[in-house]
Design an enzyme around this catalytic site. Structure first.
Site, mmCIF file in Angstrom:
data_model
loop_
_atom_site.group_PDB
_atom_site.id
_atom_site.type_symbol
_atom_site.label_atom_id
_atom_site.label_comp_id
_atom_site.label_asym_id
_atom_site.label_seq_id
_atom_site.Cartn_x
_atom_site.Cartn_y
_atom_site.Cartn_z
ATOM 1 N N LYS A 114 -95.326 -27.636 13.951
ATOM 2 C CA LYS A 114 -94.968 -27.293 15.332
ATOM 3 C C LYS A 114 -94.228 -28.429 16.002
ATOM 4 O O LYS A 114 -93.316 -28.208 16.787
ATOM 5 C CB LYS A 114 -96.214 -26.938 16.138
ATOM 6 N N LYS A 196 -93.871 -11.605 5.550
ATOM 7 C CA LYS A 196 -94.988 -11.025 6.299
ATOM 8 C C LYS A 196 -94.554 -10.410 7.634
ATOM 9 O O LYS A 196 -93.639 -10.916 8.277
ATOM 10 C CB LYS A 196 -95.968 -12.180 6.539
ATOM 11 N N LYS A 199 -95.857 -11.629 14.281
ATOM 12 C CA LYS A 199 -95.771 -11.350 15.716
ATOM 13 C C LYS A 199 -94.725 -12.200 16.414
ATOM 14 O O LYS A 199 -94.304 -11.889 17.519
ATOM 15 C CB LYS A 199 -97.137 -11.489 16.397
#
Ligand code: LTN
Length: 333
Positions: A114, A196, A199
């Site tokens: 991140k 995958k 979201k």
């Protein structure tokens, strides 16, 4: 009573990949492990490690709580609560930061990834995130913690911190164990079926969210990537698109791949996709109905109040005890 605890961050939207792949199994745990007390919370303190709009944060928090209940989480069985409503989480996080080392936090893969993506404005909270997560777990003496694979390293850190604190402070914590979700099914992206369903994928067409309308659900299936062979055959290596759709079909209806193949033998993708659109819609319809009834209801507030009460009872006691063991404040009589 032994305890199981898990948290979910209120960011993004829940999609059928998460629902079919882990949420459904997770809901089954509440019946499979009757000897355990369950704690599930919405990790809103974890969401603000990266700045979030106020209203959006509130809405997402409520949305997730309502969706969990709508998907079958039984509030009689599970203490469902909002993390920030329990002050002990923040209190314990500080105490555990004083029992963790910069070196071990620097080794966390999620932090490294991140912070690499976002070069400036990396908050201290993003760095100390795993100590907050350790607090969530150790406050409740959770024996098992259902998590995805990506959280395994954070859980190992929680164990290391617990062992260290136990040596210093007379075995105060239960050592937690990960319960890596037995993945029901891996559902892939509808536009790139080799990765995958995610979201945070920028392409909305890549997924079906649990709250998508009937029209969108059917459209997404219709436009899902397949191939030019036009036969319904399961071959995830060579034909990932149609195989992914068959997996969705299989998980919802419990029909085996061979039975699906037989049923659509001699037909093209059109019929198969139309049927699958209907199947997904029928699966989500009752969830959505329950969701819209719940999301602004007193019923949901009552569930969250009850969860808060029980969580507070357990967590505040633990943080007091830890303060005392450390030698903070005046000795308790
Ligand atoms: N970090 C987790 C969410 C989370 C969690 C927890 C999971 C926060 N606190 C405690 C299990 C136990 C995530 O991002 N999925």
């Amino acid at each position: 009573m032994k305890r199981i605890l898990s948290g979910i961050k209120p960011t993004g939207s829940l999609n059928i990949g998460t629902y079919l792949g882990s949420l459904k199994n997770f809901v089954k745990l509440q019946d499979k492990m009757p000897d355990y007390e369950f704690f599930i919370f919405i990790a809103d303190l974890h969401a603000i490690t990266i700045y979030k709009d106020k209203q959006e944060l509130r809405d997402k928090t409520k949305e997730l709580a309502a969706l969990y209940v709508a998907c079958g989480l039984n509030p009689e069985r599970v203490n469902l609560f909002i993390q920030s409503e329990i002050p002990a989480h923040s209190q314990m996080a500080y105490l555990l930061q004083c029992n963790s080392y910069v070196g071990e936090l620097e080794r966390m893969i999620q932090y490294k990834e991140k912070s690499k993506k976002q070069e400036t404005g990396i908050t201290v909270g993003l760095f100390t995130y795993p100590t907050l997560m350790a607090s969530d777990i150790l406050l409740y003496d959770a024996e098992f913690v259902p998590v995805g694979k990506d959280q395994k390293q954070h859980l190992e850190l929680a164990r290391d911190i617990a062992v260290r604190a136990n040596n210093r402070y007379n075995n105060i914590f239960t050592i937690p164990n990960p319960l890596i979700a037995e993945v029901g099914a891996k559902i892939n992206s509808l536009t790139d079926p080799t990765s995958k369903m995610d979201k945070s994928d920028d392409n909305d067409k890549s997924r079906i969210n649990l709250l998508d309308s009937e029209n969108i659900i059917r459209k997404r299936i219709k436009s899902a990537v397949t191939d030019s062979l036009g036969t319904v055959k399961y071959d995830p290596e060579k034909r990932p698109g149609v195989s992914n759709l068959m997996t969705i079909y299989n998980v919802i209806t419990n029909t085996s791949f061979t039975d699906i193949e037989e049923k659509y033998d001699g037909m093209g993708y059109k019929e198969f996709k139309e049927d699958l659109g209907e199947i997904v819609f029928q699966e989500l319809k009752p969830i959505q109905e329950r969701y819209y009834k719940l999301v602004n209801s007193k019923e949901l507030d009552d569930i969250l109040d009850k969860g808060r009460e029980r969580a507070n009872q357990v967590a505040s006691k633990k943080v007091f005890k830890f303060n005392d063991r450390i030698g903070l404040g005046r000795k308790r009589k």
